[in-house]
Each structure stands twice: as C-alpha cells, then as structure tokens.
Scaffold this motif. Structure first.
Motif, PDB file in Angstrom:
ATOM      1  N   ASP A 183       0.403   5.623   0.343  1.00  0.00           N
ATOM      2  CA  ASP A 183      -0.608   6.714   0.816  1.00  0.00           C
ATOM      3  C   ASP A 183      -0.088   8.048   0.261  1.00  0.00           C
ATOM      4  O   ASP A 183       0.728   8.671   1.140  1.00  0.00           O
ATOM      5  CB  ASP A 183      -1.026   6.832   2.318  1.00  0.00           C
ATOM      6  N   GLU A 222      -1.969   5.309  -5.746  1.00  0.00           N
ATOM      7  CA  GLU A 222      -1.986   4.298  -4.634  1.00  0.00           C
ATOM      8  C   GLU A 222      -2.610   2.804  -5.408  1.00  0.00           C
ATOM      9  O   GLU A 222      -2.022   1.802  -5.196  1.00  0.00           O
ATOM     10  CB  GLU A 222      -3.063   4.548  -3.551  1.00  0.00           C
ATOM     11  N   LYS A 277       0.215  -0.482  -6.437  1.00  0.00           N
ATOM     12  CA  LYS A 277      -0.318  -1.651  -5.200  1.00  0.00           C
ATOM     13  C   LYS A 277       0.130  -3.138  -6.006  1.00  0.00           C
ATOM     14  O   LYS A 277      -0.205  -3.296  -7.240  1.00  0.00           O
ATOM     15  CB  LYS A 277      -1.713  -1.699  -5.173  1.00  0.00           C
ATOM     16  N   ARG A 283       0.725  -1.198  -0.004  1.00  0.00           N
ATOM     17  CA  ARG A 283      -0.006   0.125   0.043  1.00  0.00           C
ATOM     18  C   ARG A 283       0.917   1.343  -0.027  1.00  0.00           C
ATOM     19  O   ARG A 283       1.984   1.186   0.543  1.00  0.00           O
ATOM     20  CB  ARG A 283      -0.844  -0.021   1.254  1.00  0.00           C
TER      21      ARG A 283
END
Length: 353
Positions: free
Chosen positions: A140, A147, A151, A138
């Motif tokens: 942020d 994002e 991933k 992940r």
C-alpha cells in the motif's frame, strides 16, 4: 519378635500408627486431586479407550504486516505448507511423523508447534524459523499500479523467527472440555463455556532488507519508482525483542447435534515488548508505550462417537510491535484436518464376565 518390636520403636521401621497416618495423608491428597479433576458427566463424557491412531493433515500459515513512518504498508507471506502423517496416542500423549508435501526435494521451513489440552489447563509451545521464500501479498503505497505490479512477487530480503510458551487456566473445567474440541479425549454432551486466564513468554526476531525491496520495486514498476514513492534512506530494519504478556478470554463448546461439537475461543493479552539486551534493566526502562495487544484464537469442528472421530481445527497467534518509525504485526498458525480410531477399552469400562 521382641527385637523386631524394639527396632521398630527406634525408627528403623514405621509403626502401624505412622503407616496409617501416611496412608491417610496420601488418601486425602488423591481425593483432592480427583475432586480437582472431576467433571460433570451430564456435560462431559470421559474417554473410554486408552489408545488411538489418527491420520492428520496440517496446513501452516504465516503473515507479516510491516508499516513505515510514512504509513506505507507491506504484507509478506510464504506459501502455506502442507504436512501429512500418522499419529499414535496413549491417553494425553501423541506421537507422530509428518511429511512436508510442499518441500519433498527442498529444505523445509523449521517449525515446531505443540499444544496440550488438559481438563484444567492448556499449554502451547511453538518455534518457527523462516527461510527466505516469501511472497509479496500486498503493498500500500497510494499507487494502484505499484500495488498490482508487485503482488505475488517472490522476495528474499525478509527473515523472521518466533519461539514461546503460552499457559492458561480453564475455570469451568467441570462442564467445559477443551480436550473434547482439540484432542478428542472426551466428548462434550451439553453446550458449555468457560472463562480463561493465562500468561505467556515469547521471543521474536525480524530482519527486513529495504534496499532489496526498493530494488525489486524499481525492477517491477520502473526505474526510479522507489525514490518517487518511498523513503529510500531506510536500508535495514532489525528487531530482536521478548514479549511477556498476561490476559484472559472465553471459550464456548456448542453441541448442535448428537456427537457433534463446534468450539470458538479467543484470548487477548497485554504484552510488554522488551528489546533484547535490556532484560536486566526492565524496571529502569519500563515504558507504558511498550504495552501492546496480542491474541490467540482457536476454532474447532469435530464429530466423535467415542470409537471413531474426525474433524478440523485451527489455532492462530497474533503479536504486535509498534515504534514511532516502524510497526509490525506477526500472525501465524495451523489448520488441522484429521480422522482417527480409538481402541483398547479401559479396565473400568470392560464388562465383567
């Protein structure tokens, strides 16, 4: 006969009085040890067998959460490893061999995890050294497109290692049994809990190559993305520190049915983080800002009828590191799924013929 008596009197052989005194001291010591180890059989049923064979599947997890000074977050984790193998046990000693099913044709990650569950005390010893086969779990950065795009991408710019020892004391060991939940060497017959107190020491190394991370971001989300959303003047993060902690917790064994047990345990500790190379200046450099919260969590479910047993358990460690421009949370642990058979009845439980 006379010469023997004279020799004894000058100290070459113990007199009957000194022998009796020695035996009395040894007997008192044995009695003290037995009293210290004694359990309440209304709550705990001792193991009646000397030997066990077991098949166990071990699933290992790791996760690292990195935060920068602009509050951006990156979560990295390797794929879980799956190990399977047989074990042979004699009382408290277990020996086994496992095969890493995920790395049969490639180099496996280096890891050692050992836990000892005795009635009064517990001990965890661990060593882990990562490769470079991490996945981005992940990110942020305040941008949903970035994002989603990053991933699950592979990332080879991150390396870590952890090693340490954790020891703790179980206060209510006469009624509460950790071995019943995690080493199947006793059976908990009635629900009970216990307070815990412990101390630990560990060493941690972390190396993050931010240049590689920013280059990957540009490749995945578009050229110039890293410059737009992050601080690209940060090139590397290297941390090498030791952690000395003291704390406590509580564990509870819930006997919800005959031969069944569920255990939940949590230990929290205040850990002091000391950068490597400054150990000799501990008191001079002491700073309350370096005290952070660490933790160990355990959970176990087991069925045990003394001859056969099966179950699952998990042990997870968490360590935190914080500075003004960077912070990291390290979490790792194992999940065990097992089934086994006890044999070799102990002498005191054999029926007299």
């Amino acid at each position: 006969m006379l010469s023997l008596a004279i020799t004894s009197s000058v100290g070459f052989y113990p007199t009957s009085d000194s022998t009796a005194a020695t035996k009395k001291k040894l007997s008192s010591f044995r009695r003290m040890v037995r009293n210290f180890s004694r359990v309440d059989t209304n709550y705990i049923e001792p193991q009646k067998f000397n030997f066990t064979v077991m098949l166990q599947n071990t699933i290992s997890f790791e996760g690292y959460t990195l935060r920068t000074n602009d509050n951006h977050k990156v979560v990295l984790a390797p794929k879980p490893s799956y190990k399977l193998g047989p074990y042979f046990g004699w009382r408290f000693i277990f020996l086994g061999y496992t095969i890493d099913l995920k790395h049969l044709k490639s180099e496996a990650r280096e890891a050692l995890d050992f836990s000892l569950y005795a009635p009064q005390v517990g001990l965890d010893i661990f060593f882990r050294k990562s490769g470079k086969n991490y996945l981005i779990n992940r990110v942020d950065y305040g941008n949903r497109f970035i994002e989603k795009a990053m991933k699950s991408y592979s990332f080879n710019g991150f390396e870590t290692s952890e090693s340490g020892i954790n020891a703790y004391y179980i206060f209510n060991h006469s009624k509460f049994s950790y071995p019943a939940a995690y080493s199947q060497s006793t059976i908990q017959r009635r629900s009970a809990g216990s307070a815990l107190a412990g101390i630990s020491y560990s060493k941690h190394k972390l190396n993050m190559d931010w240049d590689k991370f920013h280059n990957l971001m540009d490749d995945v989300a578009g050229s110039g993305t890293a410059q737009e959303v992050s601080d690209t003047t940060m090139h590397f993060t290297k941390i090498d520190y030791s952690d000395i902690s003291i704390g406590g917790g509580y564990a509870y064994n819930w006997v919800f049915a005959h031969n069944w047990l569920f255990d939940l345990s949590l230990q929290l500790a205040l850990g002091y983080k000391q950068l490597s190379g400054k150990e000799n200046d501990f008191f001079r450099n002491f700073n309350f800002k370096n005290i952070m919260l660490d933790g160990v969590a355990r959970v176990g479910l087991v069925w045990n009828n003394m001859r056969w047993y099966s179950g699952a358990s998990a042990v997870f460690h968490s360590y935190n590191y914080h500075k003004s421009n960077f912070s990291a949370n390290t979490m790792f642990g194992n999940v065990y799924i097992y089934a086994g058979y006890n044999f070799g009845l102990k002498k005191q439980y054999r029926k007299k013929r």
